[in-house]
Design a protein around this motif. Structure first.
Motif, PDB file in Angstrom:
ATOM      1  N   THR A  67      30.335  13.493 -53.334  1.00 42.16           N
ATOM      2  CA  THR A  67      29.450  13.379 -54.486  1.00 42.16           C
ATOM      3  C   THR A  67      30.260  13.267 -55.780  1.00 42.16           C
ATOM      4  OG1 THR A  67      29.312  15.792 -54.696  1.00 42.16           O
ATOM      5  CG2 THR A  67      27.627  14.695 -53.360  1.00 42.16           C
ATOM      6  N   LYS A  68      29.671  12.650 -56.778  1.00 40.34           N
ATOM      7  CA  LYS A  68      30.338  12.439 -58.068  1.00 40.34           C
ATOM      8  C   LYS A  68      30.713  13.761 -58.731  1.00 40.34           C
ATOM      9  CE  LYS A  68      30.428   7.945 -59.262  1.00 40.34           C
ATOM     10  NZ  LYS A  68      31.569   7.280 -59.901  1.00 40.34           N
ATOM     11  N   VAL A  69      29.774  14.713 -58.674  1.00 42.00           N
ATOM     12  CA  VAL A  69      30.008  16.011 -59.313  1.00 42.00           C
ATOM     13  C   VAL A  69      31.242  16.677 -58.730  1.00 42.00           C
ATOM     14  CG1 VAL A  69      29.082  18.321 -59.696  1.00 42.00           C
ATOM     15  CG2 VAL A  69      27.568  16.336 -59.819  1.00 42.00           C
ATOM     16  N   PHE A  70      31.352  16.658 -57.414  1.00 39.00           N
ATOM     17  CA  PHE A  70      32.487  17.297 -56.750  1.00 39.00           C
ATOM     18  C   PHE A  70      33.796  16.590 -57.092  1.00 39.00           C
ATOM     19  CE2 PHE A  70      35.327  18.192 -53.172  1.00 39.00           C
ATOM     20  CZ  PHE A  70      35.241  19.578 -53.125  1.00 39.00           C
ATOM     21  N   GLU A  71      33.758  15.263 -57.162  1.00 34.72           N
ATOM     22  CA  GLU A  71      34.962  14.495 -57.502  1.00 34.72           C
ATOM     23  C   GLU A  71      35.449  14.831 -58.908  1.00 34.72           C
ATOM     24  OE1 GLU A  71      34.164  10.391 -56.935  1.00 34.72           O
ATOM     25  OE2 GLU A  71      34.076  10.527 -54.741  1.00 34.72           O
ATOM     26  N   ILE A 102      34.846  17.639 -60.570  1.00 35.83           N
ATOM     27  CA  ILE A 102      35.359  19.017 -60.547  1.00 35.83           C
ATOM     28  C   ILE A 102      36.752  19.060 -59.941  1.00 35.83           C
ATOM     29  CG2 ILE A 102      35.016  21.322 -59.567  1.00 35.83           C
ATOM     30  CD1 ILE A 102      32.018  20.834 -59.750  1.00 35.83           C
ATOM     31  N   GLN A 103      36.950  18.287 -58.886  1.00 38.46           N
ATOM     32  CA  GLN A 103      38.257  18.256 -58.226  1.00 38.46           C
ATOM     33  C   GLN A 103      39.341  17.724 -59.155  1.00 38.46           C
ATOM     34  OE1 GLN A 103      38.148  16.242 -54.370  1.00 38.46           O
ATOM     35  NE2 GLN A 103      38.897  18.165 -53.525  1.00 38.46           N
ATOM     36  N   GLU A 104      39.006  16.662 -59.872  1.00 42.41           N
ATOM     37  CA  GLU A 104      39.984  16.075 -60.788  1.00 42.41           C
ATOM     38  C   GLU A 104      40.415  17.076 -61.863  1.00 42.41           C
ATOM     39  OE1 GLU A 104      38.409  12.503 -62.394  1.00 42.41           O
ATOM     40  OE2 GLU A 104      38.374  11.433 -60.472  1.00 42.41           O
ATOM     41  N   LYS A 105      39.468  17.832 -62.387  1.00 44.04           N
ATOM     42  CA  LYS A 105      39.778  18.798 -63.441  1.00 44.04           C
ATOM     43  C   LYS A 105      40.503  20.028 -62.896  1.00 44.04           C
ATOM     44  CE  LYS A 105      36.096  17.462 -66.615  1.00 44.04           C
ATOM     45  NZ  LYS A 105      34.923  17.906 -67.417  1.00 44.04           N
ATOM     46  N   GLY A 106      40.348  20.268 -61.599  1.00 46.26           N
ATOM     47  CA  GLY A 106      40.962  21.451 -61.011  1.00 46.26           C
ATOM     48  C   GLY A 106      42.310  21.200 -60.372  1.00 46.26           C
ATOM     49  N   THR A 107      42.822  19.973 -60.491  1.00 55.96           N
ATOM     50  CA  THR A 107      44.098  19.630 -59.869  1.00 55.96           C
ATOM     51  C   THR A 107      45.264  20.005 -60.770  1.00 55.96           C
ATOM     52  OG1 THR A 107      43.112  17.791 -58.645  1.00 55.96           O
ATOM     53  CG2 THR A 107      45.506  17.784 -58.909  1.00 55.96           C
ATOM     54  N   VAL A 108      46.235  20.706 -60.198  1.00 54.60           N
ATOM     55  CA  VAL A 108      47.421  21.145 -60.930  1.00 54.60           C
ATOM     56  C   VAL A 108      48.665  20.578 -60.252  1.00 54.60           C
ATOM     57  CG1 VAL A 108      48.799  23.131 -61.657  1.00 54.60           C
ATOM     58  CG2 VAL A 108      46.304  23.265 -61.678  1.00 54.60           C
ATOM     59  N   GLN A 109      49.577  20.061 -61.057  1.00 51.10           N
ATOM     60  CA  GLN A 109      50.834  19.516 -60.536  1.00 51.10           C
ATOM     61  C   GLN A 109      51.919  20.590 -60.580  1.00 51.10           C
ATOM     62  OE1 GLN A 109      51.437  16.249 -59.354  1.00 51.10           O
ATOM     63  NE2 GLN A 109      53.381  17.123 -58.669  1.00 51.10           N
TER      64      GLN A 109
END
Length: 254
Positions: A194-198, A200-207
């Motif tokens: 789903t778009k919402v999950f995508e 959220i995932q993008e904002k929660g990704t840490v390098q």
């Protein structure tokens, strides 16, 4: 606390034989790996074997836990155990983690010995970096994944035995488990797309800036950790564990 200690010691005793068998197999693999090294003259053989065993420890926890649960099921003692489901399951997880840690430590020491006695070619740069700089990350990932799988194992085991008390489902329990697994997997995959999950995932990704630029170039997204995904897995594991406890405390027929 004394009740939990008693349960923990009992579970250690139940799984002791399986642990010793595992250590015996590890010894045979060591002999076999170094035998192949001498026969083919290839110094990387033990290193590859030991690293593969370390990664395969992701299945160690679920396997030893499942065997312990099956032995418990044969004795049917849980039907009359006054302790709560949380204590019963945590003692089994604790005993399994104890033997897992011992086996993992033995494998880790063997791998460290193989690394110290093997010169890795520069052509195998990725392997060299993982083994020398990021082995603890691999162990952490293997351990957390093993625990997550084990929690789901508890759920399916308790669900399977709880269905025994339902006459029209008792003979098709494996089919019911398969259907439940398909439904859970389908819903999870749908939500993940789903778009919402995508977003959220993008904002929660840490390098994580612990990998060399050359290694990142070779492996793509290595070094990225998604905090949202980790949080969801933690919440899911807790929820699944508590559901398993509720199923067990209904005094499932094993």
């Amino acid at each position: 606390m004394s009740a939990f200690k008693g349960l923990y010691l009992k579970d250690l005793k139940i799984s002791k034989g399986n642990f010793l068998i595992g250590m015996g197999l590890l010894f045979l693999i060591v002999v076999f790996a170094y035998g192949l090294r001498g026969y083919f003259g290839e110094p990387l053989v033990p290193l590859i074997f030991f690293f593969a065993i370390l990664v395969l420890h992701v299945l160690y926890l679920p396997v030893i836990l499942f065997i312990s649960l099956q032995l418990e099921g044969q004795s049917q003692l849980w039907l009359h155990n006054p302790n709560g489901g949380i204590k019963l399951f945590l003692s089994k997880l604790g005993a399994a983690l104890t033997y897992y840690s011992a086996s993992l430590l033995a494998t880790f020491l063997l791998l460290q010995f193989a690394i110290s006695t093997t010169e890795i070619s520069e052509d195998l740069y990725g392997m060299n970096e993982v083994l020398n700089n990021h082995l603890l990350l691999v162990i952490g990932g293997v351990t957390l994944t093993g625990i997550y799988i084990s929690v789901w194992l508890l759920f399916y085991w308790t669900l399977y035995h709880s269905l025994k008390g339902i006459p029209f489902l008792s003979r098709i329990r494996w089919l019911v488990l398969l259907v439940v697994w398909i439904v859970i997997s389908t819903v999870s995959n749908y939500l993940a797309e789903t778009k919402v999950f995508e977003v959220i995932q993008e904002k929660g990704t840490v390098q994580l800036n612990i990998f060399s630029s050359q290694f990142v170039d070779m492996t793509g997204t290595v070094g990225q950790i998604n905090l949202v995904s980790i949080a969801l897995h933690v919440v899911t594991a807790i929820a699944v564990f508590l559901i398993s406890v509720l199923l067990l405390e209904r005094k499932v027929e094993v």
